[in-house]
Design a protein around this motif. Structure first.
Motif, short mmCIF file in Angstrom:
data_model
loop_
_atom_site.label_atom_id
_atom_site.label_comp_id
_atom_site.label_asym_id
_atom_site.label_seq_id
_atom_site.Cartn_x
_atom_site.Cartn_y
_atom_site.Cartn_z
N SER A 113 12.39 1.95 27.20
CA SER A 113 12.85 3.22 27.77
C SER A 113 13.59 4.06 26.73
N HIS A 114 14.31 3.42 25.81
CA HIS A 114 15.01 4.18 24.75
C HIS A 114 14.01 4.72 23.73
N LEU A 115 13.02 3.91 23.38
CA LEU A 115 12.07 4.32 22.35
C LEU A 115 11.09 5.37 22.85
N THR A 116 10.85 5.41 24.15
CA THR A 116 9.89 6.38 24.70
C THR A 116 10.32 7.80 24.39
N PHE A 148 0.80 -1.23 0.00
CA PHE A 148 0.00 0.00 0.00
C PHE A 148 0.83 1.28 0.00
N PHE A 149 2.08 1.23 0.51
CA PHE A 149 2.87 2.45 0.63
C PHE A 149 4.22 2.37 -0.07
N GLY A 150 4.58 1.21 -0.59
CA GLY A 150 5.81 1.08 -1.35
C GLY A 150 7.07 1.25 -0.55
N GLU A 151 7.07 0.91 0.74
CA GLU A 151 8.26 1.02 1.58
C GLU A 151 8.26 -0.09 2.61
N ARG A 152 9.39 -0.30 3.24
CA ARG A 152 9.53 -1.37 4.22
C ARG A 152 9.82 -0.79 5.60
N PHE A 153 9.39 -1.52 6.62
CA PHE A 153 9.68 -1.16 8.00
C PHE A 153 11.13 -1.51 8.33
N GLU A 154 11.72 -0.74 9.21
CA GLU A 154 12.97 -1.12 9.86
C GLU A 154 12.61 -1.83 11.16
N VAL A 155 13.12 -3.04 11.35
CA VAL A 155 12.72 -3.88 12.48
C VAL A 155 13.61 -3.57 13.68
N ILE A 156 12.99 -3.35 14.83
CA ILE A 156 13.68 -3.18 16.11
C ILE A 156 13.44 -4.47 16.90
N GLY A 157 14.48 -5.27 17.07
CA GLY A 157 14.31 -6.58 17.70
C GLY A 157 15.05 -6.79 18.99
N SER A 158 15.80 -5.78 19.48
CA SER A 158 16.61 -5.96 20.68
C SER A 158 16.87 -4.61 21.33
N PRO A 159 17.35 -4.59 22.59
CA PRO A 159 17.72 -3.31 23.21
C PRO A 159 18.84 -2.59 22.46
N GLN A 160 19.76 -3.36 21.84
CA GLN A 160 20.82 -2.72 21.06
C GLN A 160 20.24 -1.96 19.88
N ASP A 161 19.25 -2.57 19.20
CA ASP A 161 18.59 -1.87 18.10
C ASP A 161 17.88 -0.62 18.59
N ARG A 187 18.63 1.27 21.21
CA ARG A 187 19.60 2.33 21.51
C ARG A 187 20.12 2.97 20.23
N ARG A 188 20.39 2.15 19.22
CA ARG A 188 20.89 2.68 17.96
C ARG A 188 19.86 3.59 17.30
N VAL A 189 18.59 3.16 17.29
CA VAL A 189 17.53 3.97 16.67
C VAL A 189 17.34 5.28 17.43
N ALA A 190 17.37 5.22 18.76
CA ALA A 190 17.21 6.44 19.55
C ALA A 190 18.34 7.43 19.26
N ARG A 191 19.55 6.92 19.10
CA ARG A 191 20.69 7.80 18.81
C ARG A 191 20.57 8.41 17.43
N GLU A 192 20.14 7.62 16.45
CA GLU A 192 20.01 8.14 15.09
C GLU A 192 18.91 9.18 14.99
N ILE A 193 17.79 8.97 15.69
CA ILE A 193 16.71 9.96 15.65
C ILE A 193 17.14 11.24 16.34
N ARG A 194 17.90 11.11 17.42
CA ARG A 194 18.38 12.31 18.11
C ARG A 194 19.32 13.12 17.22
N ASP A 195 20.14 12.44 16.42
CA ASP A 195 21.08 13.15 15.56
C ASP A 195 20.41 13.72 14.31
N ASN A 196 19.36 13.03 13.81
CA ASN A 196 18.66 13.49 12.59
C ASN A 196 17.16 13.52 12.84
N PRO A 197 16.67 14.50 13.60
CA PRO A 197 15.25 14.51 13.97
C PRO A 197 14.30 14.79 12.81
N GLU A 198 14.79 15.29 11.68
CA GLU A 198 13.92 15.63 10.56
C GLU A 198 13.85 14.53 9.50
#
Length: 713
Positions: free
Chosen positions: A211-214, A42-55, A57-68
């Motif tokens: 806690s990281h994703l919140t 329906f949208f022509g894109e794929r989800f990025e899967v978060i499967g562990s606390p390491q993922d 933390r990495r996602v939280a850091r990337e969003i903090r560095d590139n919020p837009e």
């Protein structure tokens, strides 16, 4: 597909309306591939899967560095509740307690002074607000200046660096823990206790992925599929509640949830879902984090029981019971309707196949009934034997709290699968009285007959139970008759060490896919393991032996088969042994379903229910030669097993049925209605086609109905 598409569309709309361009979807682990496929479609894109606390933390850091940056993520309930560990050395601290207390007192006074006089804050010193610190004399204390810290001495046993302390781990020799290392007797005096130290000046930081994703998705959009899972006390539920944090308020900023059954059993079960989506303590939902009890008292009927007269407690309220009856309905609707979008399958306008319940009451077996009566009477003795030091045993309160201590599961085993019950197998007194329990009860025979009949008609059948051990037993019995049956459990060990465990999500998804798309005719599953997300429209019959306690679980399990894309009418066969706990549970489940309908639909929705005649069941048993005690309605288990062994395999039974006349008795009882072969169905719109031909099972109709049928033809 309906909920998932709506949630993804709403998420995109929220981003266009100003939400942060990050999306987080939390779904059951088994359904991630299904969500990925729909996202691509329906949208022509794929989800990025978060499967562990390491993922996380990495996602939280990337969003903090590139919020837009626009990104979409998906995770599952188990990943949110997993914890990560990080080992780190504790900060240096003063070993002497009095000196450390003086320092903490100084810090406390400083914080208090800054709160009362903002100009005294060192941050404001550059603005000219300099003032002498009236508490600085604490820092001039000579004891504080010469204080020994954890860099030089162990904070537990006071061993220095020469005695075995290295600043992180203490390896000092044993010392007297009663008098300390300054013990005059060297640990050999009265009251001396020698013990090694082993102190470690480190800690393990335990932080769940939630806690990281919140914080990372505080301004983004968060969507939860099967939001009903948020209610409860499990780590999974607490992790979902942790995601509620938003910019504007605690919950409800850009939070959305989808579920087919919002109410599990009682109206109070909806509290956490509404708190998460509406925002706790807000105008939309005026109940805070600790308001669940108040919420339950306002919207559920409360039954108060007084004490007994002989105990002198007739004027005291000794017990409060919550009933599955909704009250204060108008106020409940005022809270829910502005923020809840409710759409049932019947309201979509799509052609929907009928759903029919067939409650089938069967007699109990002789040993089955004996086991039921035994555990009603002797459970307190078993509990005292199993847990002799339990406080309830010492106080003589086991009988009062027996239902919550395990008696219900003993009765459930007696009604569903007597040979499974571990308590009967491990307690010598039960083994001496009951002998070897047998699973070949009239209820089990009826379940197998229904599955054979439906499979013989070319249908796929879903078999469910509240006991997961029923799956391997039923699948093995059907395999003996030539039926291809799958189950989603793994049997490990032998004898007393034999255990049955649900397969991992990947293996479970593989078994479900083989049933939905492959050659498997029957799938045996626990109602808890298969209650969410799966689409099994290939099946058209559900057989239940062993009802769950929750209406939510039962309704969701049935909805796996009754889908918008289902092509055949769906029949639900509920096997209920008479005079067992199953009879009570079936009545309570119907009340819970009515309460859910009233809460969210404003009416009691009709359910097509066709009970099977009890006398017909008895006549069928006598016709097949199964002995029945007419006075007690009991059947010996030996005759049940013999009747099963006489039944021919599936292919042989089908061949015999096609080569004999209509008057020849069938190898197994026919269902209430026989499906017509697809080749005999005339072409035309769906609404004009009936997949069932009731004529062979109907009696002669009155003349008026005959004329009506001729006119319709």
């Amino acid at each position: 597909m309906g909920k998932s598409y709506q949630l993804m569309t709403i998420s995109k709309a929220e981003i266009r309306l100003g939400a942060a361009p990050q999306e987080l979807f939390c779904v059951p682990q088994d359904l991630i591939p299904q969500w990925q496929a729909q996202r691509e479609k329906f949208f022509g894109e794929r989800f990025e899967v978060i499967g562990s606390p390491q993922d996380a933390r990495r996602v939280a850091r990337e969003i903090r560095d590139n919020p837009e940056e626009t990104r979409c993520f998906i995770t599952h309930f188990e990943a949110l509740s997993r914890v990560g560990r990080k080992r780190e050395t504790l900060p240096e601290a003063i070993v002497d307690g009095r000196t450390a207390l003086a320092l903490r007192l100084y810090d406390y006074k400083q914080e208090k002074r800054r709160a009362a006089q903002p100009e005294a804050d060192p941050k404001n010193a550059a603005k000219g607000h300099e003032e002498a610190d009236p508490y600085v004399h604490y820092l001039d204390d000579p004891d504080l200046a010469a204080a020994v810290t954890t860099h030089d001495r162990c904070p537990k046993c006071a061993a220095d660096t020469d005695a075995g302390w290295n600043g992180e781990v203490c390896t000092a020799t044993k010392y007297c823990v009663t008098h300390g290392r300054a013990c005059e007797s060297g640990g050999g005096g009265a009251g001396c206790v020698l013990k090694g130290c082993g102190y470690v000046h480190t800690r393990l930081r335990v932080k769940p992925a939630a806690s990281h994703l919140t914080n990372a998705f505080r301004d983004g959009v968060k969507c939860v599929d099967e939001l009903t899972e948020i209610s409860g006390d499990s780590q999974k539920s607490e992790a979902l509640r942790a995601l509620a944090r938003g910019t504007r308020r605690q919950g409800g900023a850009h939070n959305y949830g989808g579920t087919g059954t919002p109410q599990k059993n009682y109206a109070k079960d909806t509290f956490w879902a509404f708190w998460w989506a509406f925002g706790g303590g807000s105008v939309a939902f005026p109940y805070g984090y600790d308001g669940s009890q108040r919420y339950a008292e306002e919207f559920n009927v409360q039954e108060v029981l007084h004490g007994r007269r002989e105990d002198g407690e007739e004027h005291l309220k000794v017990r409060k019971k919550t009933l599955p009856i909704l009250t204060n309905v108008s106020q409940f609707w005022r809270i829910t309707q502005p923020s809840v979008s409710r759409c049932r399958k019947e309201q979509t306008g799509e052609p929907l196949v009928p759903l029919t319940y067939h409650p089938i009451e069967v007699p109990m077996g002789v040993l089955q009934q004996k086991m039921h009566a035994y555990w009603l009477k002797n459970f307190p003795d078993y509990f005292a034997w199993r847990y002799p030091g339990h406080p309830l045993v010492r106080e003589g309160l086991v009988e009062k709290w027996a239902a919550g201590l395990g008696q219900r599961w003993r009765l459930e085993a007696a009604a569903t699968m007597p040979g499974w019950d571990p308590a009967t197998l491990e307690w010598p007194a039960a083994r001496a009285t009951l002998g070897e329990p047998s699973n070949w009860t009239p209820a089990m025979l009826k379940l197998l007959e229904i599955v054979l009949e439906r499979a013989g008609c070319g249908e796929k059948v879903l078999v469910g139970s509240c006991l997961k051990d029923l799956g391997p037993f039923v699948a093995g019995a059907l395999a003996e008759k030539g039926v291809c049956a799958n189950h989603i459990t793994e049997v490990r060990g032998e004898g007393a060490e034999r255990t049955t465990q649900t397969k991992s999500p990947k293996k479970r998804a593989r078994a479900v896919r083989e049933f939905a798309e492959g050659d498997a005719q029957v799938l045996c599953a626990g109602v808890q393991a298969l209650k969410l997300g799966h689409s099994l429209e290939a099946a058209s019959s559900v057989a239940l032996l062993g009802l769950p306690d929750s209406w939510f679980v039962l309704d969701q399990f049935v909805e796996r088969v009754h889908r918008l894309t289902s092509e055949k009418p769906v029949n639900i066969y509920v096997i209920i042994p008479r005079q067992s706990i199953a009879q009570t549970k079936w009545g309570v489940l119907q009340k819970k379903g009515d309460s859910s309908d009233l809460a969210f639909d404003g009416e009691f929705l009709p359910r097509d229910e066709k009970p099977v005649n009890w006398n017909e069941e008895l006549r069928e048993m006598r016709r097949r030669g199964i002995g029945l005690n007419a006075a007690e309605d009991l059947v010996p288990e030996e005759e049940v097993l013999a009747a099963w062994r006489k039944m021919p395999p599936l292919l042989a039974a089908l061949g015999a049925a096609s080569s004999t006349s209509a008057e020849t008795p069938r190898a197994f009882p026919a269902p209430a209605r026989r499906p017509r072969p697809v080749s005999e169905i005339p072409a035309g719109p769906f609404e004009e086609v009936s997949l069932f031909d009731p004529a062979p099972f109907e009696t002669e109709a009155p003349p008026r109905k005959q004329r009506r049928r001729r006119r319709a033809a």
